[in-house]
Design an enzyme around this catalytic site. Structure first.
Site, PDB file in Angstrom:
ATOM      1  N   TYR A 272       0.856  -1.202  -0.160  1.00  0.00           N
ATOM      2  CA  TYR A 272       0.083   0.138  -0.042  1.00  0.00           C
ATOM      3  C   TYR A 272       0.835   1.226  -0.093  1.00  0.00           C
ATOM      4  O   TYR A 272       1.829   1.464   1.041  1.00  0.00           O
ATOM      5  CB  TYR A 272      -0.963   0.110   1.096  1.00  0.00           C
ATOM      6  CG  TYR A 272      -2.016   1.093   1.408  1.00  0.00           C
ATOM      7  CD1 TYR A 272      -3.260   0.807   0.855  1.00  0.00           C
ATOM      8  CD2 TYR A 272      -1.840   2.419   1.586  1.00  0.00           C
ATOM      9  CE1 TYR A 272      -4.357   1.547   0.987  1.00  0.00           C
ATOM     10  CE2 TYR A 272      -2.671   3.302   1.450  1.00  0.00           C
ATOM     11  CZ  TYR A 272      -4.027   3.179   1.125  1.00  0.00           C
ATOM     12  OH  TYR A 272      -4.923   3.886   1.171  1.00  0.00           O
ATOM     13  N   TYR A 364     -10.716  -1.862   6.329  1.00  0.00           N
ATOM     14  CA  TYR A 364     -10.055  -0.717   6.664  1.00  0.00           C
ATOM     15  C   TYR A 364      -9.948  -0.130   8.058  1.00  0.00           C
ATOM     16  O   TYR A 364      -9.272   0.749   8.469  1.00  0.00           O
ATOM     17  CB  TYR A 364     -11.033   0.481   5.865  1.00  0.00           C
ATOM     18  CG  TYR A 364     -11.075   0.478   4.351  1.00  0.00           C
ATOM     19  CD1 TYR A 364     -10.167  -0.406   3.512  1.00  0.00           C
ATOM     20  CD2 TYR A 364     -11.775   1.483   3.812  1.00  0.00           C
ATOM     21  CE1 TYR A 364     -10.299  -0.188   2.034  1.00  0.00           C
ATOM     22  CE2 TYR A 364     -11.559   1.630   2.282  1.00  0.00           C
ATOM     23  CZ  TYR A 364     -10.824   0.739   1.678  1.00  0.00           C
ATOM     24  OH  TYR A 364     -10.968   0.675   0.363  1.00  0.00           O
TER      25      TYR A 364
END
Length: 402
Positions: A272, A364
């Site tokens: 990420y 998340y």
């Protein structure tokens, strides 16, 4: 020149069309004396039947729309474009359920303008997505290929997204912190290596699968180590090994990412990445993102809470990975050359076997393993003023992303 990256500049197609219109050659954009007057079918715009003969309106590649011509079917040697035209027409008719070919009084058969307009939009979208796909693959630095697919709507490439392979520090933030020590192992799997020096266990087994629990840091061999690229402790730094597809979801979640090959459980999938900003700047951006119903802020809170990764404008494939309350990816903090514990790299590993065609997701709020990890997408009180509804559809769905 890619219009989705620099929308204020003239596209390559437009430049080619201008050259051909003015009978000019320009090698830098592929217009030479040899191909100045070449005609190649780019896509098909419309259809009609005149006196039992089928005609298609042709858009010629590199030529302006004013040069489009009606050509008889028997002269067209582009079976793929013909099939795409037919598929697009069928899809449109399936969507509206009322579209039908018109038969005027003079017995000429033509398409309704709305159908032809849709077919042209799909053709242009297909070209734009292919160019975006090519651009992504030119920019990536890993083995796995990137594909792009949209069979759902007319959405094209994002207009303000820039593909990067590693963190992009915001002004005033330095990521330069090279390792001062490197191992001299002949076999890092059995000898005392970088993880041992950091006081942790080697993260991987012999099959290159992660064997440590979430929340435990990964210390890979770095640029000062004497081991080679085949070292079993160099996994994340090799990049994504799997071919992935950025695709348009059919359930209103925008873009998503699916794997095109089977991924074994506990395998590294992707990093990420994004722009590294301060937590104060993250607070400001977070309120703006919440009002738009999007979430791209990822706190780097392994040991402190000084920095955040913002993947809204700058990122890689992970930018398009959707949330799920029952995810198949798990986050780990990784340290390679930069050993600053305030700035770990973020790696996503599979939590189970993921079959080809399956969408990739991560939580998340980082609860995918059943525990609240120290890693988390930023969900501070300032960013909870607007709650974002979760659309993951999991049985265990919590209802909101924040």
């Amino acid at each position: 020149i890619a219009t989705w990256c620099v929308p204020c500049l003239v596209s390559l197609d437009t430049l080619q069309e201008l050259c051909r219109k003015e009978k000019l050659t320009c090698k830098s954009i592929g217009i030479t004396k040899r191909n100045l007057n070449n005609y190649e079918v780019e896509y098909l715009c419309d259809y009609k039947v005149v006196k039992d003969m089928e005609y298609y309106l042709v858009k010629w590649k590199g030529w302006p729309d004013s040069t489009n011509t009606w050509e008889p079917l028997q002269n067209l040697k582009c079976p793929l474009l013909l099939q795409q035209f037919s598929n697009d027409k069928h899809n449109y008719l399936s969507q509206v359920k009322k579209g039908k070919a018109i038969t005027p009084k003079n017995n000429n058969k033509t398409l309704k303008p709305a159908i032809a307009e849709y077919i042209v939009k799909k053709a242009k979208q297909r070209i734009a997505l292919q160019r975006w796909q090519d651009e992504l693959n030119r920019r990536k630095n890993h083995k796995g290929m990137i594909f792009v697919e949209n069979t759902v709507d007319l959405e094209g490439p994002p207009s303000d997204f820039y593909y990067i392979n590693e963190y992009k520090p915001a002004p005033g933030i330095s990521l330069v912190n090279e390792a001062t020590f490197g191992c001299s192992c002949t076999d890092c799997f059995f000898q005392k290596c970088c993880p041992a020096e950091a006081g942790v266990l080697l993260a991987y087994n012999k099959n290159q699968q992660i064997k440590i629990p979430p929340g435990t840091p990964i210390y890979e061999c770095n640029s000062r180590c004497q081991c080679g690229p085949d070292c079993p402790n160099r996994i994340v730094q090799k990049g994504t090994q799997y071919s992935l597809c950025i695709f348009r979801t059919s359930n209103g979640r925008g873009w998503g990412v699916k794997t095109l090959v089977k991924i074994k459980r506990m395998s590294f999938v992707m990093e990420y990445v994004g722009e590294v900003i301060t937590s104060e700047e993250a607070e400001r951006r977070g309120q703006f993102y919440d009002n738009k119903g999007i979430t791209y802020l990822f706190d780097l809170d392994y040991e402190s809470d000084e920095f955040t990764v913002d993947a809204a404008r700058y990122g890689n494939v992970s930018h398009f990975v959707n949330h799920s309350c029952d995810p198949n990816l798990q986050v780990f903090n990784v340290f390679i050359d930069n050993l600053d514990t305030r700035l770990p790299r973020i790696a996503l590993f599979s939590t189970r076997t993921i079959n080809a065609g399956e969408e990739l997701t991560f939580d998340y709020q980082m609860k995918g393993s059943g525990d609240i990890s120290s890693d988390s997408i930023d969900h501070s009180p300032a960013k909870k003023r607007v709650r974002t509804v979760c659309k993951c559809g999991a049985v265990t769905c919590r209802g909101y992303l924040n």
